[in-house]
Scaffold this motif. Structure first.
Motif, short mmCIF file in Angstrom:
data_model
loop_
_atom_site.label_atom_id
_atom_site.label_comp_id
_atom_site.label_asym_id
_atom_site.label_seq_id
_atom_site.Cartn_x
_atom_site.Cartn_y
_atom_site.Cartn_z
N SER A 75 0.83 -1.20 0.00
CA SER A 75 0.00 0.00 0.00
C SER A 75 0.86 1.26 0.00
O SER A 75 0.52 2.26 -0.63
N LYS A 76 1.97 1.21 0.71
CA LYS A 76 2.88 2.36 0.74
C LYS A 76 3.40 2.67 -0.65
O LYS A 76 3.58 3.83 -1.01
N LEU A 77 3.62 1.61 -1.45
CA LEU A 77 4.13 1.81 -2.81
C LEU A 77 3.05 2.25 -3.79
O LEU A 77 3.26 3.17 -4.57
N ILE A 78 1.88 1.58 -3.76
CA ILE A 78 0.90 1.82 -4.82
C ILE A 78 -0.54 1.98 -4.32
O ILE A 78 -1.46 2.07 -5.13
N GLY A 79 -0.77 2.05 -3.01
CA GLY A 79 -2.13 2.00 -2.50
C GLY A 79 -2.88 3.29 -2.36
O GLY A 79 -4.10 3.29 -2.22
N ARG A 80 -2.19 4.40 -2.43
CA ARG A 80 -2.84 5.70 -2.18
C ARG A 80 -4.08 5.94 -3.05
O ARG A 80 -5.15 6.25 -2.53
N PRO A 81 -4.01 5.75 -4.37
CA PRO A 81 -5.22 6.00 -5.19
C PRO A 81 -6.36 5.05 -4.85
O PRO A 81 -7.53 5.44 -4.86
N LEU A 82 -6.02 3.80 -4.53
CA LEU A 82 -7.05 2.81 -4.19
C LEU A 82 -7.79 3.21 -2.92
O LEU A 82 -9.02 3.20 -2.86
N VAL A 83 -7.05 3.59 -1.90
CA VAL A 83 -7.67 3.95 -0.62
C VAL A 83 -8.50 5.21 -0.76
O VAL A 83 -9.62 5.30 -0.23
N PHE A 84 -7.99 6.19 -1.49
CA PHE A 84 -8.74 7.43 -1.68
C PHE A 84 -10.03 7.19 -2.45
O PHE A 84 -11.04 7.85 -2.20
N SER A 85 -10.02 6.24 -3.38
CA SER A 85 -11.24 5.99 -4.16
C SER A 85 -12.23 5.09 -3.42
O SER A 85 -13.43 5.26 -3.56
N LEU A 86 -11.74 4.14 -2.63
CA LEU A 86 -12.64 3.20 -1.94
C LEU A 86 -13.19 3.75 -0.63
O LEU A 86 -14.37 3.54 -0.32
N TRP A 87 -12.37 4.39 0.16
CA TRP A 87 -12.77 4.80 1.51
C TRP A 87 -12.40 6.26 1.81
O TRP A 87 -11.69 6.53 2.78
N PRO A 119 -12.27 -1.96 9.88
CA PRO A 119 -11.89 -3.30 9.39
C PRO A 119 -10.36 -3.43 9.30
O PRO A 119 -9.66 -2.48 8.95
N ASN A 120 -9.87 -4.62 9.60
CA ASN A 120 -8.42 -4.87 9.54
C ASN A 120 -7.85 -4.62 8.15
O ASN A 120 -6.72 -4.14 8.02
N ILE A 121 -8.61 -4.94 7.13
CA ILE A 121 -8.14 -4.70 5.75
C ILE A 121 -7.87 -3.20 5.56
O ILE A 121 -6.84 -2.81 5.01
N PHE A 122 -8.80 -2.39 6.03
CA PHE A 122 -8.63 -0.94 5.91
C PHE A 122 -7.40 -0.48 6.69
O PHE A 122 -6.61 0.33 6.21
N ILE A 123 -7.23 -0.98 7.91
CA ILE A 123 -6.08 -0.59 8.74
C ILE A 123 -4.77 -0.95 8.04
O ILE A 123 -3.83 -0.15 8.00
N ASN A 124 -4.72 -2.15 7.44
CA ASN A 124 -3.50 -2.59 6.74
C ASN A 124 -3.16 -1.67 5.58
O ASN A 124 -2.00 -1.32 5.36
N VAL A 125 -4.17 -1.28 4.83
CA VAL A 125 -3.95 -0.49 3.61
C VAL A 125 -3.76 0.99 3.92
O VAL A 125 -2.94 1.66 3.30
N ALA A 126 -4.50 1.50 4.91
CA ALA A 126 -4.49 2.94 5.16
C ALA A 126 -3.36 3.39 6.09
O ALA A 126 -2.96 4.55 6.04
N SER A 127 -2.83 2.51 6.90
CA SER A 127 -1.81 2.92 7.88
C SER A 127 -0.61 3.61 7.27
O SER A 127 -0.18 4.66 7.78
N PRO A 128 -0.01 3.09 6.19
CA PRO A 128 1.15 3.82 5.65
C PRO A 128 0.76 5.16 5.03
O PRO A 128 1.57 6.08 4.99
N ILE A 129 -0.46 5.26 4.58
CA ILE A 129 -0.91 6.49 3.93
C ILE A 129 -1.11 7.62 4.95
O ILE A 129 -0.88 8.79 4.65
N VAL A 130 -1.52 7.26 6.17
CA VAL A 130 -1.73 8.27 7.21
C VAL A 130 -0.52 8.37 8.14
O VAL A 130 -0.62 8.92 9.24
N ASP A 131 0.59 7.81 7.71
CA ASP A 131 1.88 7.92 8.41
C ASP A 131 1.94 7.23 9.77
O ASP A 131 2.52 7.76 10.72
N VAL A 132 1.35 6.05 9.86
CA VAL A 132 1.56 5.22 11.05
C VAL A 132 2.93 4.57 10.88
O VAL A 132 3.16 3.88 9.88
N PRO A 133 3.86 4.78 11.80
CA PRO A 133 5.19 4.17 11.66
C PRO A 133 5.08 2.64 11.65
O PRO A 133 4.25 2.07 12.36
N TYR A 134 5.95 2.01 10.87
CA TYR A 134 5.86 0.56 10.72
C TYR A 134 6.05 -0.17 12.04
O TYR A 134 5.35 -1.15 12.32
#
Length: 195
Positions: A75-87, A119-134
């Protein structure tokens, strides 16, 4: 009778080819978690049925954490557009909550992993986008998955002990499923009562 034979075949295959089953299990579980494919709950049930409580829990928690981590980096590499469009609304809410809780972010992420707030799926995908440290994401995922994994692996053991369809009406089996159901809906009931 058919369930009993299927269980015996699976257990026999697992004992004969333990390394291959473990590698296959890990690859499938991590793949499913990485690409958000539903069905990992069945993999957790299978781990309980084949490996028991402690080995099953170790296997599920480690593969689930590895899969969630892979999803995080993908998600950190390519997920930003997906997350913005889905949620878009959930992402704004999540970003606002993360910004407000920078001081106690690990506690907040643990809360999210233990409750069905997001949802855990959302947390997995959105965390790097909102700058949650790994490292916080990793710790919260690893620790937060333990209670639900225990319940699911125990359910897998209960399912593995069924020798016939008549065993479905066994008091211990029904009580175990009832307890699992109560544990799984308790966080939802608690969050509704608070609001």
């Amino acid at each position: 009778m058919m369930l009993y034979r299927l269980r015996d075949h699976l257990e026999g295959y697992t004992s004969d080819y333990t390394a291959q089953v473990l590698v296959g299990y890990c690859v499938v579980y991590v793949f499913m978690q990485t690409f958000m494919i539903p069905g990992t709950i069945f993999m957790s049930l299978l781990a309980g049925a084949l490996f028991g409580v402690f080995k099953g829990m170790a296997l599920v928690v480690s593969t689930s954490t590895a899969g969630a981590s892979s999803c995080y980096f993908l998600s950190k590499l390519i997920g930003r557009p997906l997350v913005f469009s889905l949620w878009p609304d959930k992402l704004s809410f999540f970003q606002e909550q993360i910004a407000r809780r920078k001081e106690c972010l690990l506690n907040y992420m643990l809360f999210l992993r233990l409750t069905p707030t997001l949802p855990n799926i959302f947390i997995n995908v959105a965390s790097p986008i909102v700058d949650v440290p790994y490292h916080i994401f990793f710790l919260a995922t690893f620790i937060g998955l333990i209670p639900a994994t225990y319940v699911t692996v125990k359910a897998g053991i209960a399912l593995a002990e069924i020798e016939s369809l008549g065993d479905l009406y066994n008091f211990n089996f029904i009580a175990t499923l009832f307890l699992i159901g109560i544990v799984s809906i308790t966080p939802t009931l608690m969050s509704k009562s608070k609001s």
